[in-house]
Design a protein around this motif. Sequence first.
Motif, short mmCIF file in Angstrom:
data_model
loop_
_atom_site.label_atom_id
_atom_site.label_comp_id
_atom_site.label_asym_id
_atom_site.label_seq_id
_atom_site.Cartn_x
_atom_site.Cartn_y
_atom_site.Cartn_z
N GLY A 103 144.85 68.14 46.86
CA GLY A 103 145.65 68.60 45.73
C GLY A 103 147.13 68.64 46.01
O GLY A 103 147.90 69.17 45.20
N GLN A 104 147.57 68.06 47.15
CA GLN A 104 148.97 68.11 47.54
C GLN A 104 149.47 66.71 47.91
O GLN A 104 148.70 65.76 48.01
CB GLN A 104 149.15 69.04 48.75
N ASP A 105 150.78 66.63 48.13
CA ASP A 105 151.37 65.41 48.64
C ASP A 105 151.20 65.37 50.15
O ASP A 105 151.58 66.32 50.85
CB ASP A 105 152.86 65.33 48.28
N ALA A 106 150.61 64.29 50.67
CA ALA A 106 150.33 64.18 52.10
C ALA A 106 151.11 63.04 52.75
O ALA A 106 150.77 62.61 53.85
CB ALA A 106 148.83 63.98 52.32
N THR A 107 152.15 62.56 52.08
CA THR A 107 152.88 61.39 52.57
C THR A 107 153.42 61.58 53.98
O THR A 107 153.16 60.77 54.87
CB THR A 107 154.04 61.05 51.62
N ASP A 108 154.14 62.66 54.20
CA ASP A 108 154.77 62.85 55.51
C ASP A 108 153.76 63.21 56.58
O ASP A 108 153.94 62.82 57.74
CB ASP A 108 155.86 63.93 55.39
N ALA A 109 152.71 63.92 56.22
CA ALA A 109 151.65 64.21 57.18
C ALA A 109 150.95 62.93 57.58
O ALA A 109 150.64 62.70 58.76
CB ALA A 109 150.66 65.21 56.59
N PHE A 110 150.68 62.06 56.61
CA PHE A 110 150.04 60.77 56.88
C PHE A 110 150.88 59.94 57.85
O PHE A 110 150.37 59.38 58.82
CB PHE A 110 149.83 60.02 55.57
N ILE A 111 152.18 59.88 57.58
CA ILE A 111 153.08 59.10 58.44
C ILE A 111 153.13 59.70 59.85
O ILE A 111 153.11 58.98 60.85
CB ILE A 111 154.49 59.05 57.83
N ALA A 112 153.15 61.03 59.92
CA ALA A 112 153.28 61.70 61.21
C ALA A 112 152.07 61.50 62.11
O ALA A 112 152.20 61.35 63.32
CB ALA A 112 153.53 63.19 60.99
N PHE A 113 150.88 61.49 61.52
CA PHE A 113 149.66 61.44 62.31
C PHE A 113 149.21 60.03 62.67
O PHE A 113 148.40 59.86 63.59
CB PHE A 113 148.51 62.13 61.56
N HIS A 114 149.68 59.02 61.95
CA HIS A 114 149.14 57.67 62.15
C HIS A 114 150.23 56.70 62.59
O HIS A 114 151.15 56.41 61.84
CB HIS A 114 148.51 57.16 60.84
N ASN A 115 150.07 56.20 63.80
CA ASN A 115 150.99 55.18 64.28
C ASN A 115 150.66 53.81 63.72
O ASN A 115 151.54 53.05 63.34
CB ASN A 115 150.96 55.12 65.82
N ASP A 116 149.37 53.49 63.68
CA ASP A 116 148.92 52.18 63.21
C ASP A 116 148.65 52.25 61.71
O ASP A 116 147.51 52.41 61.27
CB ASP A 116 147.67 51.75 63.97
N LYS A 117 149.71 52.15 60.91
CA LYS A 117 149.58 52.29 59.45
C LYS A 117 148.74 51.18 58.85
O LYS A 117 147.98 51.41 57.91
CB LYS A 117 150.97 52.28 58.80
N SER A 118 148.85 49.96 59.36
CA SER A 118 148.11 48.84 58.79
C SER A 118 146.61 49.05 58.91
O SER A 118 145.84 48.73 57.99
CB SER A 118 148.51 47.53 59.47
N LEU A 119 146.16 49.61 60.04
CA LEU A 119 144.73 49.86 60.23
C LEU A 119 144.24 50.93 59.27
O LEU A 119 143.18 50.78 58.64
CB LEU A 119 144.48 50.31 61.68
N VAL A 120 145.00 52.00 59.13
CA VAL A 120 144.58 53.12 58.28
C VAL A 120 144.56 52.73 56.81
O VAL A 120 143.69 53.15 56.05
CB VAL A 120 145.51 54.34 58.50
N LYS A 121 145.50 51.89 56.40
CA LYS A 121 145.57 51.50 54.99
C LYS A 121 144.36 50.67 54.56
O LYS A 121 144.07 50.58 53.37
CB LYS A 121 146.87 50.75 54.73
N LYS A 122 143.65 50.08 55.52
CA LYS A 122 142.42 49.37 55.17
C LYS A 122 141.38 50.34 54.64
O LYS A 122 140.62 50.01 53.73
CB LYS A 122 141.88 48.64 56.40
N TYR A 123 141.35 51.55 55.21
CA TYR A 123 140.43 52.57 54.72
C TYR A 123 140.91 53.15 53.40
O TYR A 123 140.10 53.47 52.52
CB TYR A 123 140.31 53.70 55.75
N LEU A 124 142.21 53.28 53.24
CA LEU A 124 142.76 53.88 52.03
C LEU A 124 142.52 53.01 50.79
O LEU A 124 142.37 53.54 49.69
CB LEU A 124 144.26 54.11 52.20
N LYS A 125 142.48 51.71 50.98
CA LYS A 125 142.39 50.79 49.83
C LYS A 125 141.20 51.09 48.94
O LYS A 125 141.30 51.09 47.71
CB LYS A 125 142.32 49.35 50.34
N SER A 126 140.06 51.39 49.54
CA SER A 126 138.85 51.65 48.76
C SER A 126 138.84 53.05 48.13
O SER A 126 138.02 53.33 47.26
CB SER A 126 137.61 51.49 49.64
N LEU A 127 139.77 53.91 48.56
CA LEU A 127 139.83 55.28 48.06
C LEU A 127 140.84 55.46 46.93
O LEU A 127 140.91 56.52 46.32
CB LEU A 127 140.18 56.24 49.20
#
Length: 448
Positions: free
Chosen positions: A69-93
């Motif tokens: 229910g919140q904006d998680a942009t900065d938390a997402f950036i902070a926790f994930h170094n490999d953004k390209s890998l994580v975005k593969k999971y995000l695409k289906s969500l």
Amino acid sequence: MAPQTGSTGKETQPVSTFPRLFTWEEIRTHNGRGQDQEQWLVIDRKVYDVSKFAKRHPGGSRVIKHYAGQDATDAFIAFHNDKSLVKKYLKSLLIGELAPDQPSFESNKKQSLLEDFRELRCTIEKMGLLMPNYIFFSLIFLHFLVLDAASWLVVWYFGISLVPFLVGIAFFTIAQIQMGWFQHDLGHCSVFRKPRWNRFLQIVVITALKGAPASWWNHLHNQHHAKPNCFRKDPDLNMHPLLFSLGKSLSVELGKKKKKFMPYNYQHKYFFLLAPLALIPFFQLSVFYFAIKRKKWLELFLTVLFNIRVCLMYVPLMGFNNFMVYYWLARYLESNWFIWVTQMNHIPMHIDYDKNKDWVSTQLHATCNVNQSLFNDWFTGHLNFQIEHHLFPTMPRHNYWKAAPLVKSLCDKHGIEYKSKTLLTAFVDILHSLKDSGEHWLEAYLHG
């Protein structure tokens, strides 16, 4: 529809020709607490339904729920170094995006602060401060292996008279705490560039060499970083209210409810004894409970193997009774070391329920630093730079001192206090804070 530029400055593609649009008001209702218990979050203006994925999230289901229910942009950036890998999971969500009339930042977010922080992160990335120094970490790894071996060799060579017995305990304690700081680096994926290498070595260090499941540590610690000093979201605050009353607002609330699990007005006097003692059974019991409940069979096997190994190493040299004294005294000393270092940066700071503040304010209001020195860096595993560590959790610890002046400039620009103190002052402030919280509780308990 033309590509859009998100709040992180990167070009993003639309979901479809006509993406589903949402308002912040609608997103906030999907916080995991409604009847449908759906969990939505926003990353770079995109809206994701993570309700089912949360259980499979490598960082733990509760970390995602804490941002539902919140904006998680900065938390997402902070926790994930490999953004390209994580975005593969995000695409289906992906289920839609913020409507054009909706601000990129929620109404209670500090837009200018976040914009400057994101520029700062870009600067830090360009400076290479997120890149690990393998020589540094190799020396850290080597030094605690030497200490661990020395703890056994001293007893093996000199016997169990008082002096070698105590020296052996000292070596064992130092080795264990330094292993703890190193596995903490691995848990944040700051030792190697590839996450899987960090995960593998973390299992070796914390499970095989310390006797605790790596997934157990990550499950708790990731929540702490996501929402530090936020009651019911930060597991480090689970001692409230069973043992301690923490923070002014929580203490007043506890007092008004006439709850008294402990004499909190004396908690600053019993903290030094009770906190380390309580930590030992919590760690020893919860690691096995967690591994069995989550079916982490490999980690459970390695944890049991650790206990068998240390028994086989030490019992033949000193007998079972002496080993019990040796081992549990070392664990008690380690627990003291751990509790004072980890709490000196947090207990004296603001503690409350989650107010959904921006990432920068959340971290800065919950953390403070301890002045740099070679001893402080080593003694705390560089957690004396708690501010930089919380803002950039994947940054290798040897680069904190380089980022510190940049973070301080950001704080000065936006009128945010950047707290740094001596090690002794930081320890004393724990007791001062506990005393103040206890007095607030007592006042509310008697007159609230």
